[in-house]
Each structure stands twice: as structure tokens, then as C-alpha cells.
Design a protein around this motif. Sequence first.
Motif, PDB file in Angstrom:
ATOM      1  N   GLU A 104      -4.019 -10.703  -7.203  1.00  0.00           N
ATOM      2  CA  GLU A 104      -3.980  -9.393  -6.556  1.00  0.00           C
ATOM      3  C   GLU A 104      -5.402  -8.912  -6.306  1.00  0.00           C
ATOM      4  O   GLU A 104      -6.226  -8.905  -7.214  1.00  0.00           O
ATOM      5  N   THR A 116      -3.359  -3.335  -1.408  1.00  0.00           N
ATOM      6  CA  THR A 116      -3.461  -4.478  -2.304  1.00  0.00           C
ATOM      7  C   THR A 116      -2.929  -5.710  -1.593  1.00  0.00           C
ATOM      8  O   THR A 116      -1.839  -5.687  -1.044  1.00  0.00           O
ATOM      9  N   ASP A 144      -7.250  -5.598  -5.008  1.00  0.00           N
ATOM     10  CA  ASP A 144      -7.054  -4.169  -4.751  1.00  0.00           C
ATOM     11  C   ASP A 144      -8.074  -3.636  -3.753  1.00  0.00           C
ATOM     12  O   ASP A 144      -9.169  -4.178  -3.611  1.00  0.00           O
ATOM     13  N   ASP A 145      -7.696  -2.542  -3.117  1.00  0.00           N
ATOM     14  CA  ASP A 145      -8.584  -1.777  -2.237  1.00  0.00           C
ATOM     15  C   ASP A 145      -9.160  -2.606  -1.094  1.00  0.00           C
ATOM     16  O   ASP A 145     -10.341  -2.504  -0.782  1.00  0.00           O
ATOM     17  N   HIS A 173       0.843  -1.193   0.000  1.00  0.00           N
ATOM     18  CA  HIS A 173       0.000   0.000   0.000  1.00  0.00           C
ATOM     19  C   HIS A 173       0.871   1.232   0.000  1.00  0.00           C
ATOM     20  O   HIS A 173       1.777   1.379   0.797  1.00  0.00           O
ATOM     21  N   ASP A 216      -3.114   4.852  -0.593  1.00  0.00           N
ATOM     22  CA  ASP A 216      -3.769   3.703   0.048  1.00  0.00           C
ATOM     23  C   ASP A 216      -3.715   3.831   1.567  1.00  0.00           C
ATOM     24  O   ASP A 216      -4.684   3.527   2.251  1.00  0.00           O
TER      25      ASP A 216
END
Length: 133
Positions: free
Chosen positions: A101, A89, A103-104, A78, A82
Motif C-alpha cells: 500500500e 492509496t 498512501d497519499d 480514496h 483524499d
Amino acid sequence: MRSSAALVGKQSWHLIAWIAIAVVAIVLAVWLTIIPFMRWRTTHFIVTTDRVMAREGVLNRTGLDIPLSRINSVKFVHGLIDRIWGAGTLIIESASDEPLEFDDIPQVEYVHSLLYREVNDNDEEFRHHQDGR
């Protein structure tokens, strides 16, 4: 210097230009805010004692289940943005060819440590079960 809106106001086609500008602004607002928000609200990342589940999609739903026993390693990444949002991630290496992967992921460091603990606990439990035969 005059703005482009001021120049458009004096032309005979100014109403069409204003409508075009409004349509472009609405499309950009939907594309940059509403669509990502809907994607975020309909994405679920779940860690259980047996597997990791990921579900996403608004109109077309996709799902992925990874048994904990097939996970080789877990890491997180991150960056500054982030970290401000408290997300990152999560990268899971499993028996598949490529790392997955996600994300978020909110509180990615916590999810990473939880998942790491679950993978190691299941691995130790499996070895203990095999030794007990």
C-alpha cells in the motif's frame, strides 16, 4: 467561566506554565505539520515502463523496486478527504505475500490506470515475444 490561561497568570509559577504551554504548542506544530510535510516532500513514487519504484525517508532512506512483470493486480482507494486533496492509496498485489500500500499518491486514479496499462502492455509484449520464438 475562567480560562486556564487566566488562572495561570495569577500564580507565582505562571512564567514556567507559559513556557511549558509554548513548548507543547511548538512540539505539536512540528509533529502535526513540519514532519508530515518533510516526509511528503522526500517521498517519491515512480512508474516506468519496466518497474515501479518507491523512495521515502528524511534521515533514513528506504527504497522499493517492483518489476512490472511481477505485478498481479492494482487497485486504488480514496475517501472523501483524499478526494478533496486529489490523492489516494494505491494497492499493488505482486508475487510477494502481502499487498503493498502506497498512501497519499497524487492523482491516484490516473496512476492506477497508467500502471494497469503498463502491466498489461508488458504482459502482452512478453506473450508476443514468447510466441515469436
